[in-house]
Design a protein around this motif. Structure first.
Motif, mmCIF file in Angstrom:
data_model
loop_
_atom_site.group_PDB
_atom_site.id
_atom_site.type_symbol
_atom_site.label_atom_id
_atom_site.label_comp_id
_atom_site.label_asym_id
_atom_site.label_seq_id
_atom_site.Cartn_x
_atom_site.Cartn_y
_atom_site.Cartn_z
ATOM 1 N N ILE A 159 -2.988 -8.985 2.195
ATOM 2 C CA ILE A 159 -1.708 -9.465 1.728
ATOM 3 C C ILE A 159 -1.804 -10.128 0.475
ATOM 4 C CG2 ILE A 159 -0.344 -11.326 2.377
ATOM 5 C CD1 ILE A 159 0.743 -8.800 3.652
ATOM 6 N N VAL A 206 2.985 -13.162 4.471
ATOM 7 C CA VAL A 206 3.460 -12.023 4.863
ATOM 8 C C VAL A 206 5.325 -12.145 4.348
ATOM 9 C CG1 VAL A 206 4.408 -10.518 6.733
ATOM 10 C CG2 VAL A 206 1.871 -11.290 6.540
ATOM 11 N N PRO A 241 1.408 -6.342 9.634
ATOM 12 C CA PRO A 241 1.734 -7.392 8.372
ATOM 13 C C PRO A 241 1.890 -6.888 7.170
ATOM 14 C CG PRO A 241 -0.123 -7.989 9.997
ATOM 15 C CD PRO A 241 0.327 -6.522 10.331
#
Length: 947
Positions: free
Chosen positions: A360, A382, A409
């Protein structure tokens, strides 16, 4: 621009100046760069920190402020009187619009925008006059690294926006010939700006040059494919089709055009980042036509209320990544807002998989979110990631995941975008819950395998030996990786017949490698590729099994073999040419997990002694390299008296760094490898390497909030210190763990207290009162607000005073200032705080900022409110200069709390309000805490915040 007696300055192109009609010599390059900075910010304050950052970057000289002041003094002599004024924290250059070409350009451009809509001819005249002032990139004569600063690239963006508007106006007026010269020039310096290229195509077509337009389009298309690996976007493709159809080209204005990713004018701020992370498409891709069609049809038709997901699964080496990459490139026109890619490395033989939170972070970085703007916590990150791509059409390739849970995610959250996920796992969870399209990959069919070989070797060579081709396909078992290695062998040796190569392959058949059917014998392909290596390269290949990571640099490989970098690079090149390694960026290599497994089967040939020696050299390499990086990133920590100091080792090549940026990049990229090296050191019983590696990693894992890494490495360090029976090292590990478990990090108070108390006890046993005092301060922070807090501060002060008595000047004055302030002894605290800020002046690090914050608290205690506010502003400014917005906000919050305690409610409200603004911009969870504090100060009822 002015009369002959006046001044003129140019920054739209090379930086130049004239006085009284004669050109002025501008002095050394950095002085010219300083003038360029002042010119592009003419009329606005330019902070000293901005000047230093732009001209010197991360490695300014220690005398940089004096250097800037010297250049300022020289520039004043060539500028109009009083034009260069000193302002708070920097300088401001005040010149008339007519004296600076950039200001004149902006006046003409803005005048064009203000012209009535029915007088487009007048608007175009003004724009063409403005564009005539342009003579190349802004500040073209300064060093490229300086010119890359946003303040200069933003000016170039103003030029591009003006060119595009002029092109639109000219097209409307039927006067495209007037803008062709400037359009050609702009398109030449921005070859990948498809909006510019499309404008040039329209102008060429409108002036009766359609053949030239089509030729230019073909050149742009090839350049995009060759250098970026993408096809032309929808705007450029549509313009090309209009020219082919010879249809009238509609006027495309700033207000009317709706490209996939809107282009922002200068007033709108920078355009959204359009990432293009997907690796280059394989030109020899063949087969998988059915799977390719299923995926593209699924992702481009029948849109649903959610993002579309494809789950590609199959054995290692079956071609999952190659298919996903091909699909992403084929879908570029349907998803024009960009492509994100991450390799999760779930089945890496080292066992070091990429965590979703790390993936991420890489996505947010690709989308233009700076490190200091990242919210805390995976859930918040996220949410930010999904918010950034909501409303955009993007393809996200999530490669080599372990299971559905680790992919979730990273999936887009809104319709419009798509994800392609690959794994050896069937990803049933994604199919059931996310409605993913399952695409299981089997071995290539005979026809597909032959197509792969035909793409790589040419149909003529296959047609000459059809039986050998069929045998090769059978031996390679339909595994794309095996076919690629076979084809590479044949291509490198065109004098060999395919029949000869097949016979060679048959002779070297080994047991099946991960297959139930012995006909699918990948190991055989690896074996003959390996046996063609020279002995030094073969030995390096075998020893790569010792390396716990899947990627490495030249120096690491050289250390494995006990040779120098030049020879290491040569041998790595031999392995790369044999398709046993991939050089994915200059000097960095990656080994496929199947190939790595094969090297692990051969390493026994070198014997246990050689393996252990190679492992030891590898440990030394990463230890020395990490300390070389740390010496630039945290020199104060490295220079402490009791810091470990690893010495150079024969036959070990360490990385070397001259600047902070590559040092940080290396340490960040190698973090997982360094963690694996600690595990390797533990397994080898190399305790003298365990604790310094953990010590070296601590700065980075603390800065980037890798709390679990910090915890694991310090527990390893503690265990190693116990095995070494070293009390000092045990105390240090307990201290580090106690600090980690405190509330602002892992918030496990029982563990924090236990480790800090043990650290205090062991530091006393080791006879280290200075660090023992530091541990008492940490325990006092842990017991903040409790009756025992003061006793810990008093104990720390007594220890500091004892050390000072024995060795004057040993205790840092900022520590003494802090402990006196916490005890309310403000006069003594002030003396030490002033010494601290003088000692740390211009250090530009966290200690200097903390010292100013301590001074601010002391000033509050003494009732000196104005001085307190100024000192804390200095601390906040230092954190912001270092790019740590979160630390700056936290400091403002703490200072606001301290002001409130002292009854300074109005000032407390202002400080907390500034903290709230930063936390809101960072989308940090502390936003709710600060907002609640502000309500309490205003006498409003508390608001319950849901979890």
């Amino acid at each position: 621009m002015t009369d002959e007696a006046g001044y003129r300055f140019s920054v739209l192109g090379p930086v130049r100046a004239w006085r009284g009609g004669a050109e002025v010599e501008l002095g050394p390059p950095q002085q010219q760069a300083l003038l360029a900075v002042l010119l592009v910010r003419a009329g606005q304050p330019v902070m000293m920190t901005d000047i230093i950052d732009v001209i010197w970057g991360e490695n300014p000289p220690s005398t940089v402020v004096n250097v800037v002041q010297r250049y300022i003094s020289r520039l004043r002599r060539m500028l109009p009187a009083d034009a260069l004024a000193r302002c708070s924290g920097g300088y401001r250059l005040d010149l008339d619009n007519s004296e600076v070409d950039l200001l004149t350009f902006r006046r003409l451009r803005d005048g064009s925008a203000a012209v009535a809509p029915d007088d487009s001819r007048r608007a175009l005249d003004l724009l063409i006059e403005a564009l005539g002032l342009w003579h190349g990139h802004a500040a073209a004569s300064v060093h490229p690294a300086i010119r890359a600063a946003p303040m200069f690239t933003e000016v170039d963006g103003e030029f591009v926006a003006a060119v595009l508007r002029a092109a639109d106006l000219a097209l409307t007026n039927g006067e495209s010939d007037r803008v062709l010269p400037v359009l050609r020039a702009a398109a030449a310096v921005a070859p990948f700006d498809e909006t510019l290229q499309a404008a040039l195509l329209r102008a060429l077509a409108a002036t009766g040059r359609p053949a030239e337009a089509l030729t230019h389009y073909d050149g742009v298309r090839r350049r995009l494919a060759d250098e970026l690996g993408v096809d032309p976007g929808p705007l450029l493709s549509a313009t090309h089709q209009e020219i082919l159809r010879a249809e009238p080209t509609a006027t495309v204005t700033q207000g009317g055009r709706t490209p996939a990713t809107p282009r922002a004018d200068a007033a709108d701020g920078p355009a959204p980042v359009r990432p293009a992370q997907v690796p280059a498409d394989l030109p020899t891709f063949a087969g998988r036509t059915g799977s390719l069609a299923r995926i593209t049809d699924f992702l481009t038709t029948d849109p649903s209320a959610t993002a579309r997901v494809v789950a590609v699964s199959g054995m290692g080496g079956i071609g999952k990544t190659t298919l996903a990459v091909r699909c992403a490139h084929r879908l570029a026109a349907d998803f024009p807002d960009g492509q994100l890619y991450v390799n999760m490395r779930a089945f890496d033989p080292s066992g070091i998989a990429l965590r979703p939170q790390d993936a991420i972070r890489s996505f947010l970085d690709a989308l233009g979110i700076a490190e200091e703007k990242l919210p805390a916590g995976i859930d918040a990150q996220v949410a930010l990631y999904r918010s950034l791509i909501a409303g955009r059409r993007m393809v996200v390739v999530i490669d080599n995941v372990r299971d559905a849970q680790s992919a979730r995610p990273l999936l887009p959250g809104a319709p419009g975008s798509a994800a392609i996920v690959t794994s050896r796992d069937a990803l049933t969870g994604l199919v059931v819950q996310e409605g993913a399209l399952p695409v299981p990959l089997d071995l290539l069919s005979g026809a597909e395998a032959e197509a792969v070989l035909a793409h790589r070797l040419g149909p003529a060579r296959l047609a000459a030996e059809p039986e050998a081709v069929r045998e090769a396909v059978r031996f390679c078992g339909g595994i794309p990786l095996a076919l690629a290695i076979f084809a590479a062998r044949a291509a490198i040796h065109p004098q060999f017949t395919l029949r000869h190569l097949v016979a060679e392959l048959a002779t070297h058949r080994l047991d099946s490698f991960g297959q139930a059917d012995a006909d699918h014998d990948l190991r055989a392909v690896f074996s003959w590729s390996y046996e063609l290596l020279g002995e030094p390269a073969a030995r390096l290949f075998r020893l790569l099994a010792v390396h716990p990571g899947h990627q490495f640099g030249v120096a690491a490989a050289a250390s494995l073999l006990g040779t120098d970098s030049a020879r290491g690079r040569m041998l790595l090149g031999e392995l790369s040419r044999a398709n046993l390694l991939t050089e994915y960026e200059p000097g960095r290599f990656r080994i496929h997990d199947l190939v790595r497994a094969y090297s692990a089967e051969l390493v026994h040939l070198d014997g246990l002694g050689a393996q252990r020696d190679a492992s030891q050299r590898l440990l030394d390499h990463y230890l020395l390299s990490s300390f070389a990086a740390l010496a630039l990133l945290d020199p104060e920590r490295v220079s402490r008296p009791k810091s470990p100091r690893p010495q150079p080792v024969p036959d070990v090549t360490a990385e070397s760094f001259r600047e902070r940026r590559p040092a940080l990049a290396w340490l960040t990229n190698e973090r997982r490898t360094l963690l694996a090296m600690i595990d390797l050191a533990v397994s080898l019983g190399a305790d003298t390497h365990v604790w310094p590696l953990a010590w070296a990693l601590e700065s980075m894992v603390r800065s980037y909030e890798y709390w679990s890494d910090w915890e694991a490495t310090q527990h390893h360090a503690l265990a190693a210190a116990r095995r070494l029976n070293n009390v000092t090292l045990q105390a240090g590990a307990h201290y580090s763990l106690g600090y980690l478990y405190c509330g602002v990090m892992l918030n496990e108070p029982e563990k924090a207290e236990r480790h800090l108390l043990e650290a205090i006890r062991l530091f006393a046993v080791a006879g280290d009162p200075l660090t023992q005092a530091h541990a008492h301060l940490a325990l006092a922070r842990h017991w903040h607000g409790q009756s025992t807090e003061r006793a810990q501060h008093e104990r720390a002060l007594a220890l500091y005073q004892g050390v000072e008595s024995d060795r004057p000047g040993t205790v840092p004055p900022d520590y003494l200032a802090y402990v006196y302030e916490r005890l309310g002894r403000y006069d003594a605290a002030l003396d030490y705080a002033l010494r601290a800020v003088r000692h740390l002046d211009q250090a530009g690090n966290y200690r200097e900022a903390t010292a100013w914050h301590t001074l601010a608290n002391i000033r509050i205690g003494r009732g000196e409110l104005d001085e307190a506010l100024a000192a804390n502003d200095r601390a906040v400014h230092l954190y912001r200069t270092m790019g740590d917005e979160y630390a700056a906000a936290l400091l403002l919050e703490l200072f606001g709390d301290r002001l409130a305690e002292a009854g300074q409610v109005r000032e407390a409200h202002a400080s907390l309000g500034r903290a709230l603004q930063i936390f809101e911009r960072l989308r940090n969870p502390r936003t709710d805490t600060v907002r609640e504090t502000l309500r309490r100060l205003a006498g409003e009822p508390a608001v319950k915040v849901s979890a």
